[in-house]
Design a protein around this motif. Structure first.
Motif, PDB file in Angstrom:
ATOM      1  N   MET A  25      27.722  26.530  16.788  1.00 43.10           N
ATOM      2  CA  MET A  25      27.563  26.024  18.148  1.00 43.10           C
ATOM      3  C   MET A  25      26.966  27.134  19.011  1.00 43.10           C
ATOM      4  N   ARG A  26      26.016  26.775  19.886  1.00 45.19           N
ATOM      5  CA  ARG A  26      25.282  27.734  20.720  1.00 45.19           C
ATOM      6  C   ARG A  26      24.535  28.783  19.885  1.00 45.19           C
ATOM      7  N   GLN A  27      23.996  28.319  18.729  1.00 42.89           N
ATOM      8  CA  GLN A  27      23.252  29.263  17.891  1.00 42.89           C
ATOM      9  C   GLN A  27      21.927  29.655  18.540  1.00 42.89           C
ATOM     10  N   GLY A  29      20.618  30.862  21.916  1.00 39.58           N
ATOM     11  CA  GLY A  29      21.205  31.260  23.187  1.00 39.58           C
ATOM     12  C   GLY A  29      20.963  32.709  23.527  1.00 39.58           C
ATOM     13  N   ARG A  30      21.683  33.136  24.554  1.00 37.56           N
ATOM     14  CA  ARG A  30      21.399  34.435  25.167  1.00 37.56           C
ATOM     15  C   ARG A  30      21.599  35.620  24.236  1.00 37.56           C
ATOM     16  N   TYR A  31      22.366  35.475  23.143  1.00 38.53           N
ATOM     17  CA  TYR A  31      22.563  36.620  22.234  1.00 38.53           C
ATOM     18  C   TYR A  31      21.268  36.966  21.497  1.00 38.53           C
ATOM     19  N   LEU A  38      12.107  34.050  26.461  1.00 40.85           N
ATOM     20  CA  LEU A  38      11.590  32.775  26.971  1.00 40.85           C
ATOM     21  C   LEU A  38      12.292  32.356  28.255  1.00 40.85           C
ATOM     22  N   ARG A  39      13.490  32.901  28.444  1.00 37.75           N
ATOM     23  CA  ARG A  39      14.327  32.520  29.568  1.00 37.75           C
ATOM     24  C   ARG A  39      13.657  32.798  30.904  1.00 37.75           C
ATOM     25  N   ASP A  40      12.868  33.863  30.932  1.00 36.14           N
ATOM     26  CA  ASP A  40      12.233  34.233  32.193  1.00 36.14           C
ATOM     27  C   ASP A  40      11.066  33.311  32.540  1.00 36.14           C
ATOM     28  N   THR A  46      14.018  23.039  33.224  1.00 36.59           N
ATOM     29  CA  THR A  46      12.616  22.998  32.796  1.00 36.59           C
ATOM     30  C   THR A  46      12.484  23.324  31.307  1.00 36.59           C
ATOM     31  N   ARG A  47      13.282  24.311  30.852  1.00 36.00           N
ATOM     32  CA  ARG A  47      13.240  24.635  29.419  1.00 36.00           C
ATOM     33  C   ARG A  47      13.685  23.447  28.579  1.00 36.00           C
ATOM     34  N   CYS A  48      14.733  22.735  29.033  1.00 38.16           N
ATOM     35  CA  CYS A  48      15.199  21.565  28.286  1.00 38.16           C
ATOM     36  C   CYS A  48      14.149  20.452  28.283  1.00 38.16           C
ATOM     37  N   SER A  74      19.286  21.466  24.534  1.00 37.11           N
ATOM     38  CA  SER A  74      19.399  20.609  25.720  1.00 37.11           C
ATOM     39  C   SER A  74      20.756  20.910  26.323  1.00 37.11           C
ATOM     40  N   ASP A  75      21.329  20.002  27.078  1.00 36.59           N
ATOM     41  CA  ASP A  75      22.665  20.235  27.640  1.00 36.59           C
ATOM     42  C   ASP A  75      23.369  18.909  27.854  1.00 36.59           C
ATOM     43  N   ILE A  76      24.696  18.957  27.860  1.00 37.64           N
ATOM     44  CA  ILE A  76      25.471  17.729  28.080  1.00 37.64           C
ATOM     45  C   ILE A  76      25.272  17.181  29.496  1.00 37.64           C
ATOM     46  N   ASP A 215      33.575  17.156  23.370  1.00 38.94           N
ATOM     47  CA  ASP A 215      34.612  16.841  24.366  1.00 38.94           C
ATOM     48  C   ASP A 215      35.397  18.115  24.664  1.00 38.94           C
ATOM     49  N   SER A 216      34.721  19.044  25.322  1.00 39.04           N
ATOM     50  CA  SER A 216      35.229  20.408  25.480  1.00 39.04           C
ATOM     51  C   SER A 216      36.534  20.491  26.255  1.00 39.04           C
ATOM     52  N   TRP A 217      36.787  19.524  27.136  1.00 41.26           N
ATOM     53  CA  TRP A 217      37.969  19.595  28.005  1.00 41.26           C
ATOM     54  C   TRP A 217      39.003  18.535  27.691  1.00 41.26           C
ATOM     55  N   GLY A 331      34.737  27.975  16.107  1.00 42.13           N
ATOM     56  CA  GLY A 331      35.653  27.085  16.813  1.00 42.13           C
ATOM     57  C   GLY A 331      35.171  26.767  18.223  1.00 42.13           C
ATOM     58  N   HIS A 332      34.170  27.520  18.710  1.00 42.49           N
ATOM     59  CA  HIS A 332      33.494  27.235  19.976  1.00 42.49           C
ATOM     60  C   HIS A 332      32.170  27.995  19.913  1.00 42.49           C
ATOM     61  N   GLY A 333      31.422  28.039  21.034  1.00 43.55           N
ATOM     62  CA  GLY A 333      30.070  28.590  20.978  1.00 43.55           C
ATOM     63  C   GLY A 333      29.988  30.104  20.794  1.00 43.55           C
TER      64      GLY A 333
HETATM   65  C1  CP3 Z   1      30.664  22.171  28.536  1.00 46.14           C
HETATM   66  C2  CP3 Z   1      29.258  22.196  27.971  1.00 46.14           C
HETATM   67  C3  CP3 Z   1      28.048  22.407  28.712  1.00 46.14           C
HETATM   68  N1  CP3 Z   1      27.025  22.331  27.799  1.00 46.14           N
HETATM   69  C4  CP3 Z   1      27.503  22.082  26.537  1.00 46.14           C
HETATM   70  C5  CP3 Z   1      28.900  21.959  26.628  1.00 46.14           C
HETATM   71  C6  CP3 Z   1      29.826  21.588  25.478  1.00 46.14           C
HETATM   72  C7  CP3 Z   1      30.112  22.735  24.570  1.00 46.14           C
HETATM   73  C8  CP3 Z   1      30.949  23.829  25.167  1.00 46.14           C
HETATM   74  O1  CP3 Z   1      32.122  23.586  25.471  1.00 46.14           O
HETATM   75  O2  CP3 Z   1      30.392  24.928  25.333  1.00 46.14           O
HETATM   76  C9  CP3 Z   1      26.752  21.867  25.293  1.00 46.14           C
HETATM   77  C10 CP3 Z   1      25.505  22.630  25.064  1.00 46.14           C
HETATM   78  N2  CP3 Z   1      24.841  23.480  25.901  1.00 46.14           N
HETATM   79  C11 CP3 Z   1      23.717  23.965  25.298  1.00 46.14           C
HETATM   80  C12 CP3 Z   1      23.618  23.360  24.024  1.00 46.14           C
HETATM   81  C13 CP3 Z   1      22.410  23.552  23.121  1.00 46.14           C
HETATM   82  C14 CP3 Z   1      22.561  23.622  21.719  1.00 46.14           C
HETATM   83  C15 CP3 Z   1      23.311  24.831  21.134  1.00 46.14           C
HETATM   84  O3  CP3 Z   1      22.661  25.857  20.913  1.00 46.14           O
HETATM   85  O4  CP3 Z   1      24.514  24.713  20.861  1.00 46.14           O
HETATM   86  C16 CP3 Z   1      24.745  22.541  23.856  1.00 46.14           C
HETATM   87  C17 CP3 Z   1      25.167  21.715  22.649  1.00 46.14           C
HETATM   88  C18 CP3 Z   1      22.752  24.914  25.861  1.00 46.14           C
HETATM   89  C19 CP3 Z   1      23.118  25.728  27.040  1.00 46.14           C
HETATM   90  N3  CP3 Z   1      23.772  25.322  28.183  1.00 46.14           N
HETATM   91  C20 CP3 Z   1      23.849  26.348  29.085  1.00 46.14           C
HETATM   92  C21 CP3 Z   1      23.197  27.486  28.520  1.00 46.14           C
HETATM   93  C22 CP3 Z   1      22.988  28.818  29.206  1.00 46.14           C
HETATM   94  C23 CP3 Z   1      21.786  28.699  30.104  1.00 46.14           C
HETATM   95  C24 CP3 Z   1      21.134  30.015  30.348  1.00 46.14           C
HETATM   96  O5  CP3 Z   1      21.738  30.828  30.999  1.00 46.14           O
HETATM   97  O6  CP3 Z   1      19.992  30.169  29.890  1.00 46.14           O
HETATM   98  C25 CP3 Z   1      22.744  27.097  27.244  1.00 46.14           C
HETATM   99  C26 CP3 Z   1      21.970  27.913  26.243  1.00 46.14           C
HETATM  100  C27 CP3 Z   1      24.448  26.291  30.450  1.00 46.14           C
HETATM  101  C28 CP3 Z   1      25.731  25.572  30.608  1.00 46.14           C
HETATM  102  N4  CP3 Z   1      25.965  24.279  30.229  1.00 46.14           N
HETATM  103  C29 CP3 Z   1      27.282  23.932  30.492  1.00 46.14           C
HETATM  104  C30 CP3 Z   1      27.890  25.056  31.116  1.00 46.14           C
HETATM  105  C31 CP3 Z   1      29.335  25.113  31.561  1.00 46.14           C
HETATM  106  C32 CP3 Z   1      26.913  26.050  31.209  1.00 46.14           C
HETATM  107  C33 CP3 Z   1      27.053  27.395  31.883  1.00 46.14           C
HETATM  108  C34 CP3 Z   1      27.826  28.356  31.046  1.00 46.14           C
HETATM  109  C35 CP3 Z   1      26.914  29.130  30.123  1.00 46.14           C
HETATM  110  O7  CP3 Z   1      25.909  29.642  30.627  1.00 46.14           O
HETATM  111  O8  CP3 Z   1      27.235  29.234  28.950  1.00 46.14           O
HETATM  112  C36 CP3 Z   1      27.898  22.622  30.177  1.00 46.14           C
END
Ligand code: CP3
Length: 355
Positions: A25-27, A29-31, A38-40, A46-48, A74-76, A215-217, A331-333
């Motif tokens: 999960m979150r494979q 991402g920012r790490y 690309l983030r900049d 817009t990225r999504c 993408s995002d939820i 269903d994170s919460w 177990g989480h991202g």
């Molecule tokens: C609750 C939730 C969200 N989004 C998501 C959840 C459920 C999973 C979990 O509990 O983490 C799900 C999610 N969000 C993102 C994905 C993409 C696929 C993946 O790599 O897993 C997925 C599957 C990208 C994202 N979604 C977000 C980012 C960070 C954006 C950035 O700063 O570039 C990414 C890569 C932003 C986001 N989106 C959300 C929050 C609370 C935040 C801010 C916190 C954070 O920055 O981590 C809502």
């Protein structure tokens, strides 16, 4: 390679595969430095919504680690945004939405906007599937082993952000509304249930081979509310997907649900249950029907720490699940400070099987 040859898809369909397929999960991402580069170029939405960027970001961890699953970038919260709710990702704060607190607020949302608003997401999935299964790109380099995953937030978790208007640890406004105005909250959940099912069917039609409901919460709810706002809408979504697109696996992630995860797995019809870090996978096996696969559940903070403790724990989880359909995951991202080398070590540890 045919679809049935993809290790992740086989496990999602209920088969035990050894060593287990993995993705995180979150494979994407920012790490990853290539993600930060690309983030900049554009803000998060817009990225999504730009297929070139979303496709590239989804593929970054596949190139590096040959993951068995590619999860759509993408995002939820794209669903409420597509229905017309205001959404902004504020640096350092997270998502900020115009909160839904009344029937008038709810009436302003328009489900009919969703297909047009999410068309770029569907375009991204179609491109990804072509690349992953294609002859002359990374698809071929990896023997077409990677399964494409779509996803959505489950209704309760998306409602948390829609009502609260921002992230929270307790989502008190949301849980308060569920008690104080149950009819309004039920109508919000019902609207999300319908639109989520439609959007996931569209993701499948665009190329997703399986879909995951985050269903994170869900773990914030007591059992009666969990049944009403987590199990019932999830079952409705799963039934709708199975009726309209038979055979496509649904992964459910009722985070922090504790012992309720077993009832969730039995009652919702999900083929796969993703477990959070606190869940005892062995104990959970005893409570589940044999045909439900498990996904999880290494602590993301152990991946951050790395080293022998990480590889030993990862192998312990993997070995304990041998013989059962199991998808290795966290177990989480992935947390943003994770060194990318640790992910490489984890992937090697899970894939290396002893004599
Ligand atoms: C609750 C939730 C969200 N989004 C998501 C959840 C459920 C999973 C979990 O509990 O983490 C799900 C999610 N969000 C993102 C994905 C993409 C696929 C993946 O790599 O897993 C997925 C599957 C990208 C994202 N979604 C977000 C980012 C960070 C954006 C950035 O700063 O570039 C990414 C890569 C932003 C986001 N989106 C959300 C929050 C609370 C935040 C801010 C916190 C954070 O920055 O981590 C809502």
């Amino acid at each position: 390679m045919t679809d049935t040859g993809k290790p992740l898809l086989r496990v999602l369909q209920g088969e035990a595969v050894w060593p287990p397929p993995l993705w995180l999960m979150r494979q994407a991402g920012r790490y990853l430095p290539e993600f930060r580069a690309l983030r900049d170029q554009a803000d998060f939405i817009t990225r999504c919504m730009t297929p070139d960027l979303a496709t590239e970001i989804t593929l970054q961890p596949i190139r590096r680690y040959a993951m068995d699953g590619a999860i759509l970038f993408s995002d939820i919260l794209i669903l409420p945004w597509a229905m017309g709710q205001s959404l902004e990702f504020v640096h350092g704060t997270g998502p900020v939405l115009g909160p839904i607190r009344s029937q008038t607020d709810l009436d302003r949302l328009d489900p009919k906007r969703v297909p047009d608003a999410t068309a770029p997401v569907m375009e991204t999935l179609t491109r990804l599937r072509g690349i992953l299964d294609g002859p002359d790109t990374i698809g071929a380099a990896q023997g077409g082993r990677t399964t494409l995953l779509g996803f959505a937030g489950a209704p309760f978790t998306v409602a948390c952000y829609m009502v609260e208007g921002h992230g929270s640890r307790e989502f008190e406004a949301t849980r308060g509304m569920a008690y104080a105005d149950p009819l309004l909250f039920d109508r919000l959940i019902a609207r999300l249930t319908e639109t989520t099912a439609d959007m996931l069917v569209a993701q499948i039609d665009a190329g997703a081979e399986a879909v995951m409901l985050f269903d994170s919460w869900s773990g914030l709810l007591p059992p009666s509310q969990f049944r009403r706002h987590v199990i019932a809408p999830t079952r409705a979504i799963v039934q709708e997907i199975h009726a309209r697109r038979p055979g496509v696996p649904v992964i459910g992630f009722p985070r922090l649900a504790g012992v309720m995860a077993a009832e969730y797995a039995r009652e919702t019809g999900v083929r796969v249950i993703a477990l959070d870090t606190g869940a005892d996978m062995n104990a959970m096996c005893g409570l589940l029907p044999d045909n439900v696969a498990l996904q999880g559940n290494l602590d993301p903070l152990l991946l951050l720490a790395g080293g022998d403790a990480m590889t030993q724990e990862a192998r312990a989880i993997r070995d304990a699940m041998k013989g059962r359909p199991h998808v290795f995951n966290l177990g989480h991202g992935v947390v943003p400070a994770t060194p990318p080398e640790h992910v490489g070590e984890l992937v090697r540890a899970v894939r290396e099987v002893g004599p």
